[in-house]
Motif scaffolding. Structure first.
Motif, PDB file in Angstrom:
ATOM      1  N   PHE A 113     -71.079 -75.637 -84.174  1.00  0.00           N
ATOM      2  CA  PHE A 113     -69.952 -75.601 -85.090  1.00  0.00           C
ATOM      3  C   PHE A 113     -69.003 -76.735 -84.737  1.00  0.00           C
ATOM      4  CE2 PHE A 113     -65.714 -74.314 -86.557  1.00  0.00           C
ATOM      5  CZ  PHE A 113     -65.999 -74.176 -87.918  1.00  0.00           C
ATOM      6  N   ARG A 171     -65.813 -79.370 -86.661  1.00  0.00           N
ATOM      7  CA  ARG A 171     -64.902 -79.371 -87.807  1.00  0.00           C
ATOM      8  C   ARG A 171     -65.511 -80.104 -89.004  1.00  0.00           C
ATOM      9  NH1 ARG A 171     -59.518 -78.183 -86.992  1.00  0.00           N
ATOM     10  NH2 ARG A 171     -59.507 -78.044 -89.243  1.00  0.00           N
ATOM     11  N   ARG A 172     -66.148 -81.232 -88.733  1.00  0.00           N
ATOM     12  CA  ARG A 172     -66.798 -81.988 -89.794  1.00  0.00           C
ATOM     13  C   ARG A 172     -68.141 -82.459 -89.261  1.00  0.00           C
ATOM     14  NH1 ARG A 172     -62.343 -86.622 -90.197  1.00  0.00           N
ATOM     15  NH2 ARG A 172     -63.094 -86.708 -88.059  1.00  0.00           N
ATOM     16  N   LEU A 173     -69.088 -82.722 -90.129  1.00  0.00           N
ATOM     17  CA  LEU A 173     -70.381 -83.224 -89.685  1.00  0.00           C
ATOM     18  C   LEU A 173     -70.175 -84.517 -88.900  1.00  0.00           C
ATOM     19  CD1 LEU A 173     -73.512 -82.956 -89.826  1.00  0.00           C
ATOM     20  CD2 LEU A 173     -73.408 -84.552 -91.751  1.00  0.00           C
ATOM     21  N   ASP A 199     -68.657 -84.799 -85.981  1.00  0.00           N
ATOM     22  CA  ASP A 199     -67.653 -84.628 -84.925  1.00  0.00           C
ATOM     23  C   ASP A 199     -68.311 -83.985 -83.714  1.00  0.00           C
ATOM     24  OD1 ASP A 199     -65.671 -85.598 -86.561  1.00  0.00           O
ATOM     25  OD2 ASP A 199     -64.841 -83.641 -87.070  1.00  0.00           O
ATOM     26  N   LEU A 235     -55.755 -78.159 -75.582  1.00  0.00           N
ATOM     27  CA  LEU A 235     -54.626 -78.226 -76.494  1.00  0.00           C
ATOM     28  C   LEU A 235     -54.976 -77.704 -77.889  1.00  0.00           C
ATOM     29  CD1 LEU A 235     -51.775 -79.411 -76.249  1.00  0.00           C
ATOM     30  CD2 LEU A 235     -52.677 -81.509 -77.246  1.00  0.00           C
ATOM     31  N   HIS A 236     -56.210 -77.926 -78.316  1.00  0.00           N
ATOM     32  CA  HIS A 236     -56.574 -77.612 -79.688  1.00  0.00           C
ATOM     33  C   HIS A 236     -57.379 -76.328 -79.828  1.00  0.00           C
ATOM     34  CE1 HIS A 236     -55.184 -81.623 -80.585  1.00  0.00           C
ATOM     35  NE2 HIS A 236     -56.056 -82.132 -79.760  1.00  0.00           N
ATOM     36  N   VAL A 237     -58.117 -75.978 -78.792  1.00  0.00           N
ATOM     37  CA  VAL A 237     -59.081 -74.876 -78.921  1.00  0.00           C
ATOM     38  C   VAL A 237     -58.929 -73.930 -77.725  1.00  0.00           C
ATOM     39  CG1 VAL A 237     -61.514 -74.284 -79.159  1.00  0.00           C
ATOM     40  CG2 VAL A 237     -60.676 -76.440 -80.099  1.00  0.00           C
ATOM     41  N   SER A 238     -58.838 -72.636 -78.030  1.00  0.00           N
ATOM     42  CA  SER A 238     -58.690 -71.657 -76.948  1.00  0.00           C
ATOM     43  C   SER A 238     -60.051 -71.258 -76.390  1.00  0.00           C
ATOM     44  CB  SER A 238     -57.982 -70.408 -77.482  1.00  0.00           C
ATOM     45  OG  SER A 238     -58.857 -69.684 -78.327  1.00  0.00           O
ATOM     46  N   TYR A 269     -61.673 -68.421 -78.421  1.00  0.00           N
ATOM     47  CA  TYR A 269     -62.391 -68.855 -79.627  1.00  0.00           C
ATOM     48  C   TYR A 269     -63.753 -69.444 -79.258  1.00  0.00           C
ATOM     49  CZ  TYR A 269     -63.240 -71.540 -83.981  1.00  0.00           C
ATOM     50  OH  TYR A 269     -63.772 -72.073 -85.121  1.00  0.00           O
ATOM     51  N   LYS A 287     -66.110 -66.627 -78.640  1.00  0.00           N
ATOM     52  CA  LYS A 287     -66.560 -66.001 -79.897  1.00  0.00           C
ATOM     53  C   LYS A 287     -67.611 -66.857 -80.591  1.00  0.00           C
ATOM     54  CE  LYS A 287     -62.198 -63.742 -81.052  1.00  0.00           C
ATOM     55  NZ  LYS A 287     -62.607 -62.389 -80.668  1.00  0.00           N
ATOM     56  N   LEU A 288     -67.337 -68.171 -80.627  1.00  0.00           N
ATOM     57  CA  LEU A 288     -68.330 -69.066 -81.237  1.00  0.00           C
ATOM     58  C   LEU A 288     -69.640 -69.011 -80.468  1.00  0.00           C
ATOM     59  CD1 LEU A 288     -66.313 -72.318 -82.087  1.00  0.00           C
ATOM     60  CD2 LEU A 288     -67.210 -70.628 -83.701  1.00  0.00           C
ATOM     61  N   ALA A 335     -71.596 -65.937 -81.500  1.00  0.00           N
ATOM     62  CA  ALA A 335     -72.138 -66.005 -82.862  1.00  0.00           C
ATOM     63  C   ALA A 335     -73.240 -67.051 -82.967  1.00  0.00           C
ATOM     64  CB  ALA A 335     -71.007 -66.324 -83.838  1.00  0.00           C
ATOM     65  N   LEU A 336     -72.995 -68.219 -82.379  1.00  0.00           N
ATOM     66  CA  LEU A 336     -73.951 -69.312 -82.544  1.00  0.00           C
ATOM     67  C   LEU A 336     -75.201 -69.078 -81.714  1.00  0.00           C
ATOM     68  CD1 LEU A 336     -71.509 -72.380 -82.531  1.00  0.00           C
ATOM     69  CD2 LEU A 336     -72.401 -71.129 -84.504  1.00  0.00           C
ATOM     70  N   ARG A 367     -77.417 -66.861 -83.705  1.00  0.00           N
ATOM     71  CA  ARG A 367     -78.033 -67.615 -84.812  1.00  0.00           C
ATOM     72  C   ARG A 367     -79.156 -68.521 -84.295  1.00  0.00           C
ATOM     73  NH1 ARG A 367     -72.642 -69.304 -88.380  1.00  0.00           N
ATOM     74  NH2 ARG A 367     -71.777 -67.211 -88.311  1.00  0.00           N
TER      75      ARG A 367
END
Lengths: 291, 170, 778
Positions: A185, A187-189, A191, A259-262, A265, A268-269, A272-273, A276
């Protein structure tokens, strides 16, 4: 935004490169340049010498020998994407490369450069760890190898000495009918992933998983091999339940906060990933078509 | 400290032998040493894609290459695209016909990216075109008409190939 | 322009040069003997500095000069950006310095300029300039900045509040006292940048012998640059020429005069040789203006039928460290709230506070996206609380078509009545719902949910002021070549301005547009003009060209009638001829007429006709126009990752008469992409020390080709009654309603989780957090 001054060297053979590297105090190796060049342009690094590895043919090769696939460190990502050896023996690399930057960066970026840059979210180190790769390292003092597992020393820092060059990465391919999946996952393809997961599975005729490799990128400071999860799925006669349980173990992994991502989170990713990726790899192993 | 090197680069078929500073980026070499200003610089850290050129046929970000690394290489820039009598390349014509550009600043990089992409993938679908363009930032168009232009160009180029093949057969 | 002689959807005249690498952007200009500059910039959000030591920099080979505040003082008439574009009643501390004397107030503020042979060397030397900083307390948040005990952004300021006003009408007291329901919530709308792919830049050539400045600048407002140079360098308009080359996008970031531009001129003036400055991306992040930094506290009063009775609240607007361009954004945000909706009473307090960040002035949308987002959130809140469908809530609150023209009980920025003079909001809304399959969506959504997929739909409606005057200039002139040339103060920055103006001119002169040359801003040929912002170019310049071309046509008719001794009604203009109808032999070419009107011997011209086959018109719109649009968007959200995919986007847009629908579609698609950035991606982060934490395009997420969907556009064409062409603006029409629609759709997709979104942009992580918070709250 222009590079600071430096002395430029473009040795034509590995030996010359090793000689230069041994001799220069504050040198940087220039591989594909897709990370070093932005850092130079932004003046985040100030090397006295830049040693360009792009004119050393012996570092550029993809080969299979005695059951091992060996990729020269300066092999470009686009060459891997189009390599039949890679497609036949380790298709997970090709699946992961779709997420590595963009056409223009894959045309220059190298596997060795990506491994040595060692961004925690980068796809190739995650896959290399999943494949139990061996890193070949050389210096004027001699050659040695490191397991990918031992390759990261700290955050974005490989366990190599200042006079050493990574020359190749090598691994044993999985059996022909193995299942694989690279899921991430971002933010954009293109990245860097927030979290990426590399899964390799061998599934027995009875549907149970006989061998598993599960690696998370982006969660820790370096790729994390989820051995607990691997143990849960291996040998279980209820693969679906085992995959759920295995994925759930990712919730307990110590994940980075920035700073941007905890970290929460990321956990959790990861859960889930991983599920999958496990399901996708499993479906592939049993011959189901996957999206 | 000035570290210089004499390099020989073939750009759009013309050879340039020049002494340059080794820290000079390929983008700055093209734009300011040999005055090919069609290649644009939008970020200088390898994200926007405006500076994309072909080096030995491959699309690369010219802000992330040193000019000295192109010594001995063949570089292709947007200036090479028009044919005899200044006729637009089918890809350029498709961009004009589909309103695939507004300010035009990102356009040369996008054209060069697509030039290589369409060689590898002459019949792309929309998803593939969008993935190929994902390394090129455009603030004006919202990409829609760029994607339409790329798909149209692919179709025109396939027809051109067909025509050429037809001529060979006859 | 009901019946058109030429194809409206013609391809652009600009394209050939831009497609072949022959465009000429400011960095493409190379002059002999030219040198380049780099700036020494503050690494602190707020600091004093006691000295600047340039000794090492000046000793560096290839360095020509290092200039500081003292050099500004000895060279220019002021050490501040000229105040004509600023608000004179503001405290002096809000006016930006050209170079500061001893205090820096945001990270990126230039303290010195280094001039060297190349940019490479200039950057080397800039790193050698030593500045002795003493950090001061920093203000990083506009809400905190507004309290009395806050540290101040400028050492000498008494307060950070530069403006405090209330936009209000009607009786909100009674509306709230008598309302069936009152709801309240807060919103955070974050900063983003303009991020044209070409940054700012300027090339200056000071000709010392002629005492003349030629300035090529990538700007949206060339005349402002010219006027600033005239004032600061104490020159006259004949001595300063500003030429705008091809511009690689603007989006608001180039619509003001910045210190860098003045300083580059100063360097050329002092060194008497050409000097270039090209903004790099890092400079764009830290030294170009930004927008959309507001915190909102909102209350809404509503009746039992979901009709809004009143809205009140407070906007905290982050103005940044200086005021580069007035109060447009907070003012617009406050008046944009009602938008296309009937809002009986309204009272919005606006507190404009400075912070130690780069100045915040209009980026595409100019305060309207924020106001619109607030109103659409209000309507969604009503829908949720009262259980009335979101489209139905909007239907009940939209100003009905038959009520147009509709006078809003507010004033424009000019203080004139705010009148929606044309358009039909309800029709656009219904059309958009129908085109997007809104009615059927609930069924699809149920089906998707059964499959474990979360799809959602969102609706938003907008109105935006466009076409603000006072004017743009146009001269249509036919010279001895017989070619028609349009000279205009219109600024082209990618919109297809030249093509559209050629089309307007072509219709009047019956000459194909591709045979008309359009010269956009060069102050030598268009000495007066305003700029490209606020979706105003076609209204102002378009009508000037239309009227000027009409006058040229009338001249041709009069000359031909005079020469052939027939009535004017017997003359037709076609194919570059003025001829007697039905008598092809009796015809004059434009070349003939140009020659005659150039007073050459030969053809006789009417005695009272002014010399010159030309006309100049500076059309002044009597009032602003308003474009409007209805957006419907479908998304799919992955509740495990928080990832949002925009699946379908439908917009019904009314920009009045369309000169070239293809160009308008390009504007809308680009604007909507920008709005998608504001809704989901673009976040300009600062830490508590007002340090920007994002200074590159890998971290600042501009929308890419894989994140922006195809936009389905349906045109409504209600002509404006306020200008001869009937046009309204389009440049900002796309961006305004996007965040409201997209975020509504995201919430709708996640309806089973019952989340409420109060941030724009909303990140995937925040979406996941909201789901968790909602679950925890049970």
């Amino acid at each position: 935004m222009k590079p600071p001054p430096f002395h430029y060297h473009d040795p034509r053979c590995l030996d010359d490169a090793l000689g230069l590297l041994a001799e220069k105090e504050n040198a940087k190796l220039l591989a594909g340049g897709q990370s070093l060049m932005p850092m130079l342009n932004m003046r985040f690094v100030f090397p006295d010498d830049v040693i360009d590895l792009n004119r050393i043919p012996e570092l550029t090769s993809i080969g299979e020998d005695e059951g091992l696939v060996r990729i020269g460190a300066m092999t470009r990502q686009c060459a891997l994407e189009r390599s039949e050896v890679i497609r036949d023996h380790c298709p997970i690399i090709i699946e992961a490369l779709r997420y590595v930057g963009h056409i223009q960066t894959r045309n220059r970026g190298t596997i060795g450069g990506s491994l040595c840059h060692l961004d925690p979210s980068a796809e190739l180190p995650t896959v290399a760890q999943g494949l139990d790769a061996t890193i070949h390292i050389q210096s004027k003092r001699g050659a040695r190898t490191l397991a990918m597992e031992d390759f990261p020393a700290f955050y974005m820092t490989p366990a190599i000495e200042p006079d050493e060059i990574v020359t190749a990465v090598e691994f044993a391919p999985w059996p022909k009918d193995h299942g694989f999946a690279f899921v991430e996952f971002a933010r954009r393809l293109g990245d860097f992933a927030i979290v990426g997961v590399a899964v390799l599975l061998v599934v027995s005729a009875d549907g149970s998983i006989s061998r598993a490799s599960i690696t998370l990128g982006g969660v820790g400071q370096a790729p994390i091999r989820c051995t607990a999860a691997e143990e849960i799925v291996t040998g279980s006669n209820d693969s679906d339940a085992a995959m759920r349980e295995a994925a759930e173990t990712c919730r307990k992994i110590d994940a980075m906060d920035d700073l941007h991502v905890s970290g929460v989170y990321r956990q959790k990713l990861a859960v889930a990933l991983t599920l999958r990726a496990l399901r996708k790899a499993y479906d592939r192993a049993i011959g189901e078509s996957v999206a | 400290m000035t570290d210089t090197r004499t390099i020989s680069v073939t750009v759009n078929g013309s050879r340039h032998d020049l002494e340059i500073e080794t820290r000079l980026t390929l983008a700055d070499f093209l734009r300011h040493q040999i005055s090919l200003t069609g290649t644009h610089v939008g970020c200088e850290h390898g994200v926007c894609g405006a500076c994309t050129v072909l080096v030995d046929g491959q699309a690369v970000r010219s802000c992330l290459m040193l000019a000295v690394q192109a010594d001995g290489a063949m570089v292709t820039t947007v200036e090479s695209m028009t044919g005899e009598n200044e006729q637009l390349h089918p890809l350029q014509q498709a961009f004009h016909d589909n309103h695939g550009l507004q300010c035009g600043f990102c356009t040369p990089g996008i054209l060069m990216t697509l030039l290589e992409f369409l060689q590898h993938n002459p019949s792309p679908n929309e998803t593939e075109v969008r993935e190929a363009l994902s390394g090129s930032l455009c603030r004006c168009t919202g990409y829609q008409k760029i994607v339409a232009a790329a798909l149209d160009a692919a179709s025109r180029l396939r027809q051109d190939v067909g025509k050429t093949a037809g001529r060979r057969e006859s | 322009m009901s019946s058109r002689k030429f194809e409206p959807r013609m391809g652009r005249l600009e394209d050939r040069a831009l497609l072949t690498g022959k465009g000429r952007y400011v960095d493409d200009i190379h002059l002999p003997n030219m040198i380049e500059v780099a700036f020494v910039r503050s690494p602190h959000g707020h600091a004093l500095f006691h000295s600047i030591d340039a000794t090492a920099a000046l000793a560096h080979p290839g360095v020509h000069a290092v200039y500081t505040h003292a050099d500004v003082v000895r060279t220019l008439t002021s050490d501040h950006i000229p105040p004509d574009q600023l608000i004179e009643s503001f405290p002096a501390t809000t006016w930006p310095y050209i170079l500061p004397k001893d205090e820096v107030c945001f990270v990126g503020e230039a303290v010195a300029i280094v001039v060297a042979d190349t940019r490479y060397i200039a950057e080397d030397a800039a790193a050698l300039v030593e500045v002795d900083y003493e950090p001061l307390p920093v203000v990083s948040n506009c809400r905190q900045a507004s309290v009395p005990e806050s540290a101040t952004v400028h050492r000498d300021a008494d307060s950070n509040i530069v403006s405090h006003f209330t936009t209000e009408y009607g009786d909100t007291e009674t509306a709230f006292a008598e309302a069936a329901h009152v709801f309240g919530f807060s919103l955070n709308q974050h900063r983003g940048g303009a991020h044209s792919i070409e940054g700012r830049g300027v090339v200056v050539n000071y000709d010392a012998d002629a005492h003349h400045l030629t300035i090529w600048t990538s700007t949206q407002s060339a005349h402002k640059s010219r006027d600033a140079a005239v004032e600061l360098f104490d020159m006259d308009e004949s001595q300063v020429r500003v030429i705008v080359p091809d511009v690689g996008g603007g989006f608001g970031g180039k619509n003001t005069v910045y210190p860098e531009e003045i300083l580059t001129i100063m360097a050329s003036r002092l060194l008497a040789r050409p000097v270039k400055w090209i903004e790099d991306r890092r400079e764009h992040f830290i030294a170009s203006i930004q927008e959309r930094d507001q915190e909102w506290d909102i209350e809404v009063a509503v009746d039992t039928e979901a009709r809004v009775q009143g809205v009140r609240g407070t906007i905290y607007h982050d103005q940044g460290a200086y005021t580069l361009l007035g109060l447009h954004v907070p003012h617009n945000s406050s008046i944009a709230v009602p938008g296309p909706y009937h809002l009986p009473s309204y009272s919005m307090e606006v507190i404009v506070s400075e912070t130690n960040k780069v100045s915040s002035i209009p980026v595409r949308g100019a305060g309207y996206p924020e106001g619109n987002f607030a109103m659409e959130r209000i309507l969604d809140r009503i829908s949720r609380e009262l259980g009335v469908d979101r489209a139905e809530v909007r239907r009940r609150n939209l100003i009905p078509g038959e009520a147009i023209p509709y006078e809003m009980p507010m004033k424009t920025r000019e203080g004139t009545p705010m009148i929606y003079e044309s358009g039909n909001f309800t029709r656009c809304h219904e059309k958009a719902l129908e085109a997007a399959g809104y009615e059927d969506f609930a069924r699809l959504q149920q089906k998707a949910r059964a499959e474990g997929r979360h799809i959602g739909i969102g609706v938003a409606n907008m109105v935006k002021v466009t076409g603000r005057g006072p004017f743009e200039s146009a001269t249509v002139r036919v010279g001895r070549s017989g070619r028609v040339i349009v000279y205009t103060s219109a600024m082209a920055m990618g919109q297809g301005t030249k093509t559209a103006l050629a089309q307007v001119c072509a219709e009047q002169l019956s000459i194909p547009p591709d045979q008309i040359t359009v010269v956009t801003v060069d102050t030598a040929s268009s000495p007066i003009g305003i700029g490209a912002y606020g979706s105003r170019t076609m209204v102002n310049a378009g009508n000037s060209v239309h009227l000027a071309a009409g006058e040229v046509r009338d001249k041709a008719i009069r000359v031909a009638a005079h020469v052939f001794e027939v009535e004017e009604k017997d003359i037709e203009i076609a194919d570059g001829f003025a001829r007697v109808k039905g008598d092809q032999a009796k015809s004059l070419t434009f070349k003939d007429i140009a020659k005659a009107l150039g007073a050459a011997k030969g053809l006789a011209i009417p005695k009272d006709m002014p010399i010159g086959f030309e006309a100049t018109v500076n059309f002044r719109p009597p009032d602003v126009t308003y474009c409007n649009a209805s957006h419907v968007v479908q998304v799919e959200v992955d509740p495990e990752t928080g990832g949002v995919e925009i699946v379908r986007y439908v917009v019904v847009n009314d920009s009045g008469t369309l000169i070239n629908p293809t160009l308008v579609e390009g504007q809308l698609q680009g604007g909507i992409a920008h709005g998608i950035g504001n809704a989901l991606y673009e976040w300009m982060g600062y830490d508590e020390n007002a340090q920007p934490v994002i200074t590159n395009l890998a971290e600042y997420l501009l929308p890419t080709s894989t994140t922006v969907p195809n936009i389905e556009i349906i045109h409504e064409e209600t002509p404006s009654t306020l200008n001869p062409l009937g046009v309204k603006g389009a440049g900002e029409s796309g961006v305004v309603a996007v965040a409201g629609a997209v975020i509504s759709a995201v919430e709708n997709a996640l309806e089973p989780f019952g989340i409420w979104i109060s941030d724009a942009p909303i990140s995937p992580m925040r979406i996941v957090e909201l789901i968790e918070e909602s679950k925890a709250a049970g």
